[in-house]
Design a protein around this motif. Structure first.
Motif, PDB file in Angstrom:
ATOM      1  N   SER A 113       0.857  -1.190   0.000  1.00  0.00           N
ATOM      2  CA  SER A 113       0.000   0.000   0.000  1.00  0.00           C
ATOM      3  C   SER A 113       0.891   1.237   0.000  1.00  0.00           C
ATOM      4  N   GLU A 114       1.474   1.469  -1.174  1.00  0.00           N
ATOM      5  CA  GLU A 114       2.386   2.597  -1.347  1.00  0.00           C
ATOM      6  C   GLU A 114       1.834   3.537  -2.411  1.00  0.00           C
ATOM      7  N   ASP A 115       2.423   4.713  -2.446  1.00  0.00           N
ATOM      8  CA  ASP A 115       2.135   5.596  -3.562  1.00  0.00           C
ATOM      9  C   ASP A 115       2.714   4.942  -4.827  1.00  0.00           C
ATOM     10  N   PHE A 116       1.952   4.954  -5.908  1.00  0.00           N
ATOM     11  CA  PHE A 116       2.375   4.278  -7.148  1.00  0.00           C
ATOM     12  C   PHE A 116       3.779   4.714  -7.578  1.00  0.00           C
ATOM     13  N   VAL A 117       3.994   6.043  -7.542  1.00  0.00           N
ATOM     14  CA  VAL A 117       5.265   6.556  -8.063  1.00  0.00           C
ATOM     15  C   VAL A 117       6.429   6.071  -7.199  1.00  0.00           C
ATOM     16  N   SER A 118       6.273   6.090  -5.873  1.00  0.00           N
ATOM     17  CA  SER A 118       7.360   5.578  -5.017  1.00  0.00           C
ATOM     18  C   SER A 118       7.581   4.099  -5.319  1.00  0.00           C
ATOM     19  N   HIS A 119       6.486   3.372  -5.521  1.00  0.00           N
ATOM     20  CA  HIS A 119       6.614   1.933  -5.741  1.00  0.00           C
ATOM     21  C   HIS A 119       7.413   1.610  -7.005  1.00  0.00           C
ATOM     22  N   ILE A 120       7.084   2.295  -8.105  1.00  0.00           N
ATOM     23  CA  ILE A 120       7.794   1.925  -9.348  1.00  0.00           C
ATOM     24  C   ILE A 120       9.243   2.410  -9.357  1.00  0.00           C
ATOM     25  N   ARG A 121       9.576   3.302  -8.419  1.00  0.00           N
ATOM     26  CA  ARG A 121      10.994   3.722  -8.345  1.00  0.00           C
ATOM     27  C   ARG A 121      11.863   2.590  -7.833  1.00  0.00           C
ATOM     28  N   SER A 122      11.272   1.649  -7.098  1.00  0.00           N
ATOM     29  CA  SER A 122      12.110   0.598  -6.510  1.00  0.00           C
ATOM     30  C   SER A 122      11.719  -0.812  -6.970  1.00  0.00           C
ATOM     31  N   HIS A 123      10.827  -0.931  -7.932  1.00  0.00           N
ATOM     32  CA  HIS A 123      10.425  -2.263  -8.411  1.00  0.00           C
ATOM     33  C   HIS A 123      10.390  -2.284  -9.935  1.00  0.00           C
ATOM     34  N   ARG A 124      10.662  -3.437 -10.505  1.00  0.00           N
ATOM     35  CA  ARG A 124      10.616  -3.609 -11.963  1.00  0.00           C
ATOM     36  C   ARG A 124       9.611  -4.708 -12.315  1.00  0.00           C
ATOM     37  N   TYR A 125       8.831  -4.467 -13.347  1.00  0.00           N
ATOM     38  CA  TYR A 125       7.859  -5.465 -13.816  1.00  0.00           C
ATOM     39  C   TYR A 125       7.883  -5.482 -15.340  1.00  0.00           C
ATOM     40  N   ASP A 126       7.440  -6.593 -15.913  1.00  0.00           N
ATOM     41  CA  ASP A 126       7.332  -6.662 -17.376  1.00  0.00           C
ATOM     42  C   ASP A 126       6.103  -5.908 -17.887  1.00  0.00           C
ATOM     43  N   PHE A 127       5.087  -5.784 -17.026  1.00  0.00           N
ATOM     44  CA  PHE A 127       3.864  -5.074 -17.419  1.00  0.00           C
ATOM     45  C   PHE A 127       3.358  -4.296 -16.208  1.00  0.00           C
ATOM     46  N   GLY A 152       5.732  -3.405 -20.756  1.00  0.00           N
ATOM     47  CA  GLY A 152       4.367  -3.223 -21.251  1.00  0.00           C
ATOM     48  C   GLY A 152       3.595  -2.330 -20.297  1.00  0.00           C
ATOM     49  N   PHE A 153       2.607  -1.650 -20.824  1.00  0.00           N
ATOM     50  CA  PHE A 153       1.792  -0.799 -19.941  1.00  0.00           C
ATOM     51  C   PHE A 153       0.337  -0.780 -20.391  1.00  0.00           C
ATOM     52  N   GLY A 154      -0.527  -0.628 -19.392  1.00  0.00           N
ATOM     53  CA  GLY A 154      -1.943  -0.389 -19.660  1.00  0.00           C
ATOM     54  C   GLY A 154      -2.302   0.906 -18.963  1.00  0.00           C
ATOM     55  N   VAL A 155      -2.939   1.820 -19.670  1.00  0.00           N
ATOM     56  CA  VAL A 155      -3.315   3.112 -19.096  1.00  0.00           C
ATOM     57  C   VAL A 155      -4.796   3.352 -19.370  1.00  0.00           C
ATOM     58  N   THR A 156      -5.541   3.633 -18.306  1.00  0.00           N
ATOM     59  CA  THR A 156      -6.960   3.960 -18.453  1.00  0.00           C
ATOM     60  C   THR A 156      -7.171   5.422 -18.101  1.00  0.00           C
ATOM     61  N   ALA A 157      -7.968   6.112 -18.897  1.00  0.00           N
ATOM     62  CA  ALA A 157      -8.366   7.494 -18.570  1.00  0.00           C
ATOM     63  C   ALA A 157      -9.883   7.532 -18.497  1.00  0.00           C
ATOM     64  N   THR A 158     -10.407   8.068 -17.385  1.00  0.00           N
ATOM     65  CA  THR A 158     -11.870   8.191 -17.299  1.00  0.00           C
ATOM     66  C   THR A 158     -12.304   9.655 -17.367  1.00  0.00           C
ATOM     67  N   ASP A 159     -11.364  10.553 -17.617  1.00  0.00           N
ATOM     68  CA  ASP A 159     -11.746  11.964 -17.790  1.00  0.00           C
ATOM     69  C   ASP A 159     -12.141  12.200 -19.256  1.00  0.00           C
ATOM     70  N   GLY A 224       0.165  -0.821 -24.417  1.00  0.00           N
ATOM     71  CA  GLY A 224       1.305  -0.701 -25.331  1.00  0.00           C
ATOM     72  C   GLY A 224       2.597  -1.171 -24.703  1.00  0.00           C
ATOM     73  N   ILE A 225       3.687  -0.916 -25.438  1.00  0.00           N
ATOM     74  CA  ILE A 225       5.023  -1.324 -24.981  1.00  0.00           C
ATOM     75  C   ILE A 225       5.948  -0.113 -25.101  1.00  0.00           C
ATOM     76  N   ILE A 226       6.838   0.039 -24.136  1.00  0.00           N
ATOM     77  CA  ILE A 226       7.847   1.099 -24.244  1.00  0.00           C
ATOM     78  C   ILE A 226       8.921   0.623 -25.210  1.00  0.00           C
ATOM     79  N   ASP A 227       9.243   1.510 -26.140  1.00  0.00           N
ATOM     80  CA  ASP A 227      10.197   1.155 -27.189  1.00  0.00           C
ATOM     81  C   ASP A 227      11.400   2.094 -27.124  1.00  0.00           C
ATOM     82  N   ARG A 228      12.407   1.779 -27.953  1.00  0.00           N
ATOM     83  CA  ARG A 228      13.558   2.694 -28.063  1.00  0.00           C
ATOM     84  C   ARG A 228      13.110   4.003 -28.671  1.00  0.00           C
ATOM     85  N   GLN A 229      13.923   5.025 -28.454  1.00  0.00           N
ATOM     86  CA  GLN A 229      13.539   6.353 -28.923  1.00  0.00           C
ATOM     87  C   GLN A 229      13.343   6.385 -30.436  1.00  0.00           C
TER      88      GLN A 229
END
Ligand SMILES: C[S@@+](CC[C@H](N)C(=O)[O-])C[C@H]1O[C@@H](n2cnc3c(N)ncnc32)[C@H](O)[C@@H]1O
Length: 370
Positions: A113-127, A152-159, A224-229
């Protein structure tokens, strides 16, 4: 488990869940005191599970980053071949509900139960999945900065009212892009969201590759997937009478964008996707419509708009589609609009087929209605 709210049992996909029993209205959820579960988001989770089943590489780990009751993460674990799904939600109460739901589904997983941003600073996932209340914008720059190429990433926007052009100033402030309130507003909103992801990825010398992007109910979704620049395919467009959407320079008075003008999907992968035994029939129908339009160009026309322009009654959608195909064009319904058609025909050809297929005697005059 002793929870400070009444609970109900729901089955969704392969998951059996205990969720708060709350009076619900249709539409997007809003933050409340209890962990969140929105049954209308089933279609989001249905299609996301279908996408992950066809992911271009083996996914070993995933994060349901704003997991609420854990519905999506549990479905990811049960319906895809991902071995390790972690759950995070900054609400401690949500973490308790997630643990209970994991127990019910016999899943062993990490719950934080962490703030998302703090969590991803210290963890790695494939998706990594990002499904907040409203805009995902606060999470995207840190995510694209921290996550390596290949994630990989999934992003939902409800705005959607913002992205769809009802509140243009809010869209400019939030996404740095001008929307348009029009029948194509949802597609424009989705292209704004993709453009925003691409720009935040570019800030960290990366790019994005959309696998599946769509609109449904009250949300927009990008997987989607993060790709090279690489240079993002961004552009501005404007709507011109008799021409439809045309590309314009950024400074034009009625310029819409910046918009992602690349494909909304990986068309080859989308074609291979198929509903699973857990996909609701409505989600399967949505997938089929998306597959039909996947490789057609940006922006669709609606028979409503054309009928207003031509001052008459619209033909049946099937007849209009047939007319376009008879002339050698590709044409399909769009999932964005009930009376929308996406085609590779030029605008004057679309108009010509439309006129030809209008019910006889239905025209009220020639030329555009004022
Ligand atoms: C819309 S709900 C998520 C729904 C869930 N993904 C599902 O499929 O049912 C958003 C959740 O994000 C959590 N949240 C909001 N801001 C957060 C943050 N900065 N870090 C982690 N969780 C957050 C809220 O507690 C809430 O449970």
């Amino acid at each position: 488990m002793d929870l400070p709210f009444p609970v109900q049992e729901v089955n969704e996909g392969a998951a059996r869940l205990q969720v708060p029993e709350l009076p619900r209205r249709k539409g997007p959820g809003t933050a409340g005191p209890w962990p969140f579960y929105n049954p209308t988001m089933r279609v989001n989770r249905d299609l996301s599970a279908v996408v992950l089943a066809k992911w271009p590489r083996r996914l070993r780990s995933a994060l349901d980053g704003l997991a609420a009751c854990g519905a999506w993460g549990i479905r990811m674990r049960l319906e895809t071949r991902i071995d390790r799904v972690a759950f995070n939600d900054r609400s401690g109460l949500a973490a308790r509900v997630i643990r209970e739901n994991l127990r019910r589904n016999r899943i062993d997983a990490d719950v934080t139960s962490e703030d998302f941003v703090s969590h991803i600073r210290s963890h790695r996932y494939d998706f990594v999945d990002i499904d907040p209340f409203g805009p995902p914008t606060p999470f995207l720059a840190p995510f694209f900065k921290e996550a390596p190429v290949g994630t990989g990433f999934g992003v939902t926007a409800t705005d959607t009212a913002v992205l769809g052009g009802t509140y243009p100033q809010a869209c400019i402030r939030r996404y740095g892009a001008r929307p348009r309130r029009c029948p194509q507003g949802q597609e424009i909103g989705l292209r704004i969201l993709l453009g925003y992801c691409a720009l935040r990825a570019a800030d960290s010398s990366k790019s994005i590759r959309p696998i599946l992007s769509f609109a449904a109910e009250h949300f927009l979704r990008v997987v989607g997937i993060i790709d090279r620049q690489s240079p993002p395919p961004l552009a501005f467009v404007a709507h011109r009478d008799g021409e439809g959407f045309v590309q314009v320079r950024e400074g034009e008075r009625d310029a819409i964008g910046p918009l992602w003008m690349g494909s909304l999907h990986d068309v080859t992968l989308v074609r291979q996707m198929s509903p699973s035994e857990w996909t609701h029939p409505e989600s399967a129908r949505l997938l089929s419509t998306i597959q039909g339009e996947a490789d057609l160009p940006p922006f669709f026309v609606t028979t409503d708009e054309l009928a207003t322009r031509e001052r008459g009654s619209p033909p049946k959608l099937t007849s209009f589609l047939e007319g376009l195909r008879d002339r050698g064009h590709r044409a399909a319904r769009t999932h964005f609009h009930l009376r929308g058609i996406r085609t590779d025909a030029a605008y004057d050809e679309i108009l010509s087929v439309f006129r030809e297929r209008m019910p006889s005697g239905s025209t009220g005059g020639s030329g555009p209605a004022s």
